[in-house]
Design a protein around this motif. Sequence first.
Motif, PDB file in Angstrom:
ATOM      1  N   ASP A  36       0.521  -1.301  -0.099  1.00 41.15           N
ATOM      2  CA  ASP A  36       0.170  -0.245   0.077  1.00 41.15           C
ATOM      3  C   ASP A  36       0.869   1.022  -0.189  1.00 41.15           C
ATOM      4  OD1 ASP A  36       0.687  -0.588   2.452  1.00 41.15           O
ATOM      5  OD2 ASP A  36      -1.260   0.554   3.825  1.00 41.15           O
ATOM      6  N   SER A  37       2.037   1.262  -0.458  1.00 44.05           N
ATOM      7  CA  SER A  37       2.648   2.079  -0.652  1.00 44.05           C
ATOM      8  C   SER A  37       2.198   3.229  -1.117  1.00 44.05           C
ATOM      9  CB  SER A  37       4.672   1.683  -0.956  1.00 44.05           C
ATOM     10  OG  SER A  37       4.870   1.097   0.585  1.00 44.05           O
ATOM     11  N   PHE A  38       3.297   3.873  -1.190  1.00 47.38           N
ATOM     12  CA  PHE A  38       2.727   5.613  -2.169  1.00 47.38           C
ATOM     13  C   PHE A  38       3.563   5.191  -3.684  1.00 47.38           C
ATOM     14  CE2 PHE A  38       2.920  10.187  -3.455  1.00 47.38           C
ATOM     15  CZ  PHE A  38       1.700  10.020  -4.305  1.00 47.38           C
ATOM     16  N   ILE A  39       2.559   4.860  -4.890  1.00 48.03           N
ATOM     17  CA  ILE A  39       3.007   4.740  -5.671  1.00 48.03           C
ATOM     18  C   ILE A  39       3.247   6.262  -7.288  1.00 48.03           C
ATOM     19  CG2 ILE A  39       4.170   3.464  -8.182  1.00 48.03           C
ATOM     20  CD1 ILE A  39       2.614   0.969  -6.363  1.00 48.03           C
ATOM     21  N   VAL A  40       4.893   6.651  -7.114  1.00 49.11           N
ATOM     22  CA  VAL A  40       4.645   7.462  -8.063  1.00 49.11           C
ATOM     23  C   VAL A  40       5.352   7.148 -10.001  1.00 49.11           C
ATOM     24  CG1 VAL A  40       5.787   9.664  -9.080  1.00 49.11           C
ATOM     25  CG2 VAL A  40       5.094   9.586  -6.436  1.00 49.11           C
ATOM     26  N   GLY A  41       4.473   6.807 -10.687  1.00 51.31           N
ATOM     27  CA  GLY A  41       4.869   6.969 -12.019  1.00 51.31           C
ATOM     28  C   GLY A  41       5.848   7.956 -12.734  1.00 51.31           C
ATOM     29  N   ILE A  42       6.373   7.502 -13.448  1.00 53.95           N
ATOM     30  CA  ILE A  42       6.755   8.950 -14.259  1.00 53.95           C
ATOM     31  C   ILE A  42       7.753   8.054 -15.783  1.00 53.95           C
ATOM     32  CG2 ILE A  42       9.662   9.370 -14.074  1.00 53.95           C
ATOM     33  CD1 ILE A  42       9.831   8.921 -10.939  1.00 53.95           C
ATOM     34  N   ALA A  52      -2.940   6.735 -18.034  1.00 52.94           N
ATOM     35  CA  ALA A  52      -3.878   6.273 -17.826  1.00 52.94           C
ATOM     36  C   ALA A  52      -3.281   4.680 -16.984  1.00 52.94           C
ATOM     37  CB  ALA A  52      -4.975   6.141 -18.519  1.00 52.94           C
ATOM     38  N   THR A  53      -1.941   5.175 -18.420  1.00 48.68           N
ATOM     39  CA  THR A  53      -1.683   3.308 -17.702  1.00 48.68           C
ATOM     40  C   THR A  53      -1.395   3.005 -16.500  1.00 48.68           C
ATOM     41  OG1 THR A  53      -1.358   2.943 -20.461  1.00 48.68           O
ATOM     42  CG2 THR A  53      -0.092   1.319 -19.224  1.00 48.68           C
ATOM     43  N   PHE A  54      -0.578   4.072 -16.366  1.00 54.90           N
ATOM     44  CA  PHE A  54       0.250   3.741 -14.784  1.00 54.90           C
ATOM     45  C   PHE A  54      -0.853   4.122 -13.656  1.00 54.90           C
ATOM     46  CE2 PHE A  54       4.662   5.120 -15.801  1.00 54.90           C
ATOM     47  CZ  PHE A  54       5.261   4.256 -14.552  1.00 54.90           C
ATOM     48  N   ARG A  55      -1.623   4.883 -13.680  1.00 56.67           N
ATOM     49  CA  ARG A  55      -2.996   5.243 -12.827  1.00 56.67           C
ATOM     50  C   ARG A  55      -4.053   3.688 -12.588  1.00 56.67           C
ATOM     51  NH1 ARG A  55      -3.907  10.228 -10.709  1.00 56.67           N
ATOM     52  NH2 ARG A  55      -5.160   9.241  -9.140  1.00 56.67           N
ATOM     53  N   GLU A  56      -4.548   2.831 -13.489  1.00 53.38           N
ATOM     54  CA  GLU A  56      -4.631   1.471 -13.677  1.00 53.38           C
ATOM     55  C   GLU A  56      -3.745   0.875 -13.150  1.00 53.38           C
ATOM     56  OE1 GLU A  56      -5.517   1.596 -18.226  1.00 53.38           O
ATOM     57  OE2 GLU A  56      -7.209   2.601 -17.746  1.00 53.38           O
ATOM     58  N   ALA A  57      -2.132   0.777 -13.658  1.00 53.56           N
ATOM     59  CA  ALA A  57      -1.998   0.042 -12.599  1.00 53.56           C
ATOM     60  C   ALA A  57      -0.880  -0.124 -11.219  1.00 53.56           C
ATOM     61  CB  ALA A  57       0.189  -0.214 -13.276  1.00 53.56           C
ATOM     62  N   GLY A  58      -2.273   0.699 -11.287  1.00 49.55           N
ATOM     63  CA  GLY A  58      -2.346   1.143  -9.379  1.00 49.55           C
ATOM     64  C   GLY A  58      -1.300   2.018  -9.392  1.00 49.55           C
ATOM     65  N   ALA A  59      -0.699   2.438  -9.782  1.00 53.26           N
ATOM     66  CA  ALA A  59       0.086   4.425  -9.140  1.00 53.26           C
ATOM     67  C   ALA A  59      -1.113   5.134  -8.706  1.00 53.26           C
ATOM     68  CB  ALA A  59       0.786   4.588 -10.259  1.00 53.26           C
ATOM     69  N   ASN A  60      -0.593   6.008  -7.285  1.00 51.14           N
ATOM     70  CA  ASN A  60      -1.259   7.300  -6.654  1.00 51.14           C
ATOM     71  C   ASN A  60      -1.399   8.416  -7.457  1.00 51.14           C
ATOM     72  OD1 ASN A  60       0.049   5.312  -4.976  1.00 51.14           O
ATOM     73  ND2 ASN A  60      -2.374   5.983  -4.210  1.00 51.14           N
ATOM     74  N   ARG A  61       0.288   8.587  -8.211  1.00 51.26           N
ATOM     75  CA  ARG A  61       0.484   9.780  -9.036  1.00 51.26           C
ATOM     76  C   ARG A  61       1.355   9.156 -10.126  1.00 51.26           C
ATOM     77  NH1 ARG A  61      -0.912  14.816  -6.345  1.00 51.26           N
ATOM     78  NH2 ARG A  61      -0.620  15.622  -8.625  1.00 51.26           N
ATOM     79  N   VAL A  62       1.690  10.812 -10.774  1.00 49.93           N
ATOM     80  CA  VAL A  62       2.045  10.771 -12.465  1.00 49.93           C
ATOM     81  C   VAL A  62       2.998  11.804 -12.411  1.00 49.93           C
ATOM     82  CG1 VAL A  62       2.268   9.607 -14.965  1.00 49.93           C
ATOM     83  CG2 VAL A  62       1.077   8.633 -13.660  1.00 49.93           C
ATOM     84  N   LEU A  63       4.554  12.019 -12.079  1.00 53.38           N
ATOM     85  CA  LEU A  63       4.931  12.565 -13.350  1.00 53.38           C
ATOM     86  C   LEU A  63       5.731  12.520 -14.305  1.00 53.38           C
ATOM     87  CD1 LEU A  63       7.205  13.481  -9.590  1.00 53.38           C
ATOM     88  CD2 LEU A  63       5.163  14.499 -10.759  1.00 53.38           C
ATOM     89  N   SER A  64       5.881  13.675 -15.274  1.00 55.32           N
ATOM     90  CA  SER A  64       6.222  13.419 -16.493  1.00 55.32           C
ATOM     91  C   SER A  64       7.404  14.040 -16.015  1.00 55.32           C
ATOM     92  CB  SER A  64       5.236  14.394 -17.448  1.00 55.32           C
ATOM     93  OG  SER A  64       5.487  16.249 -17.325  1.00 55.32           O
ATOM     94  N   LYS A  65       8.977  13.486 -17.130  1.00 53.21           N
ATOM     95  CA  LYS A  65      10.120  13.580 -17.237  1.00 53.21           C
ATOM     96  C   LYS A  65      10.122  15.001 -18.256  1.00 53.21           C
ATOM     97  CE  LYS A  65      10.918   9.209 -18.318  1.00 53.21           C
ATOM     98  NZ  LYS A  65      12.351   8.202 -18.943  1.00 53.21           N
TER      99      LYS A  65
END
Length: 92
Positions: A36-42, A52-65
């Motif tokens: 249940d850790s906070f997952i940040v997709g990058i 959306a791919t990251f969010r559907e996979a379970g990431a809490n938030r997504v940051l763009s590089k």
Amino acid sequence: MHLCVTNIFLSDRSFCTAAVMSGPEAATELRKLGCDSFIVGITGNVMPEDTATFREAGANRVLSKPFRMPALESLWSEYGVAASEANTAFRV
């Protein structure tokens, strides 16, 4: 039983030859394990379907590089993790 040993996971979207799985695959597996850790997709892909791919996979938030540390620290604060605690777990 809590299976995660850190409060935050940073998970890159790209799959490189050194990686075992992509960021979304890793997020999916962590959630399957009950993490249940906070997952940040990058990701460098900032189209809505990419995040959306990251969010559907379970990431809490997504940051763009590329991103700057204040953006990541803001997420830590939002999640309730002190920057000093997050910096201890986050090593490049």
